[in-house]
Design an enzyme around this catalytic site. Structure first.
Site, PDB file in Angstrom:
ATOM      1  N   PRO A   2      33.853  36.458  42.722  1.00  0.00           N
ATOM      2  CG  PRO A   2      34.450  34.494  43.806  1.00  0.00           C
ATOM      3  CD  PRO A   2      33.613  35.019  42.681  1.00  0.00           C
ATOM      4  CD  GLU A   3      35.787  42.942  42.720  1.00  0.00           C
ATOM      5  OE1 GLU A   3      36.809  43.643  42.680  1.00  0.00           O
ATOM      6  OE2 GLU A   3      34.643  43.423  42.777  1.00  0.00           O
TER       7      GLU A   3
END
Length: 296
Positions: A2-3
């Site tokens: 996840p960013e």
């Protein structure tokens, strides 16, 4: 992994339930995730009230009423699930199936809220996520934060400051932008998107965006604005939700449907009048998507 927009989406989803809640009990179903959990974590957290949730780069931060902060990193497959009133629902049509297998429920927050008891469950099949506990006043010296660059949103990210860090660098621009010491929380997906918007090649030497005087070239000013815009739009849309990442309520984010270059190999470039085709190359073991016709 996840960013930043995904982590911010998780924070916004958890905050209405967790902020102000009392942690009646923290249930640990294993002693470790990616790393061992902090010593006596359950005893140190149970009985504390949650003041609020925040985020730094890709880290979720849960602030407690005794001045301590619980840090959570989601890793490759970590997620939080909210269970309330005996029900646990994940509405929406998912891009990929999300784990609901209880054998991957490793940490459970048993909360007392104004609306009654709530469970917030951390599920992580691959166990690449991790948690830590530290005093908030010592955050800047914590190993996870002490070398981080500015956030990509707000006034902290400026072309002038970025120019000072890029000056003289022969490293490819894509690799430089992924350095968390340069910009905190900026990851592979959104670097590709920002470079496309700026018409800059990921293969270009990073130092070419800095004038001999040390001032930022116009292209760097454009890049900074593109970074801010793509991150802000992703947060507004609820994150990319690529692979097995979903929002905390189970619904799917839709920014993935508006990617211009990421995962668009072989498709026509969306730049008006370009006529080029999106290509995929590998840089430092990561896929890079760009249009060689209009990104120079």
């Amino acid at each position: 992994m996840p960013e930043l927009p995904e982590v911010e989406t998780v924070r916004r989803g958890l905050e209405p339930v967790m902020a102000g809640a009392l942690i009646e009990r923290l249930e640990l179903r294993r002693p470790d995730l990616r790393f061992p959990l902090p010593d006596a974590l359950s005893e140190r957290v149970s009985g504390r009230r949650i003041l609020g949730l925040s985020r730094r780069a890709k880290y979720l931060l849960i602030d407690l009423d005794n001045g301590w902060t619980l840090l959570s990193h989601l890793g490759m497959s970590g997620s939080f699930r909210i269970e309330e009133g005996g029900q646990s629902e994940m509405p929406g049509e998912f891009h990929h199936a999300r784990s609901k297998d209880e054998k991957h429920d490793h940490v459970v927050f048993h909360l007392v809220t104004g609306q009654g008891p709530v469970r917030v469950v951390y599920n992580d099949p691959r166990r690449f996520g991790f948690m830590d506990l530290f005093e908030r006043r010592e955050m800047e010296s914590h190993p996870a934060f002490r070398d981080l660059g500015p956030e990509p949103l707000g006034n902290a990210l400026q072309a002038g400051g970025l120019a000072a860090r890029l000056a003289g660098k022969s490293q490819p621009l894509k690799g430089a932008l992924l350095d968390q010491r340069l910009i905190a929380g900026l990851g592979n997906i959104y670097v590709c998107e920002a470079l496309w918007r700026s018409h800059l090649s990921p293969l270009r030497k990073a130092g070419t965006l800095v004038r001999k005087s040390g001032r930022p070239a116009p292209q760097l000013e454009t890049l900074v604005e593109a970074i801010r815009a793509v991150i802000a739009e992703a947060i507004e849309a609820g994150g990319s939700s690529l692979r097995d990442h979903i929002q905390t309520d189970g619904s799917l984010g839709y920014f993935q449907h508006s990617f211009a270059v990421y995962d668009q190999e072989g498709k026509p470039c969306r730049t008006e009048g370009c006529g080029g085709t999106v290509e995929r190359i590998v840089q430092s073991g990561r896929s890079t998507f760009y249009c060689p016709s209009c990104q120079k």
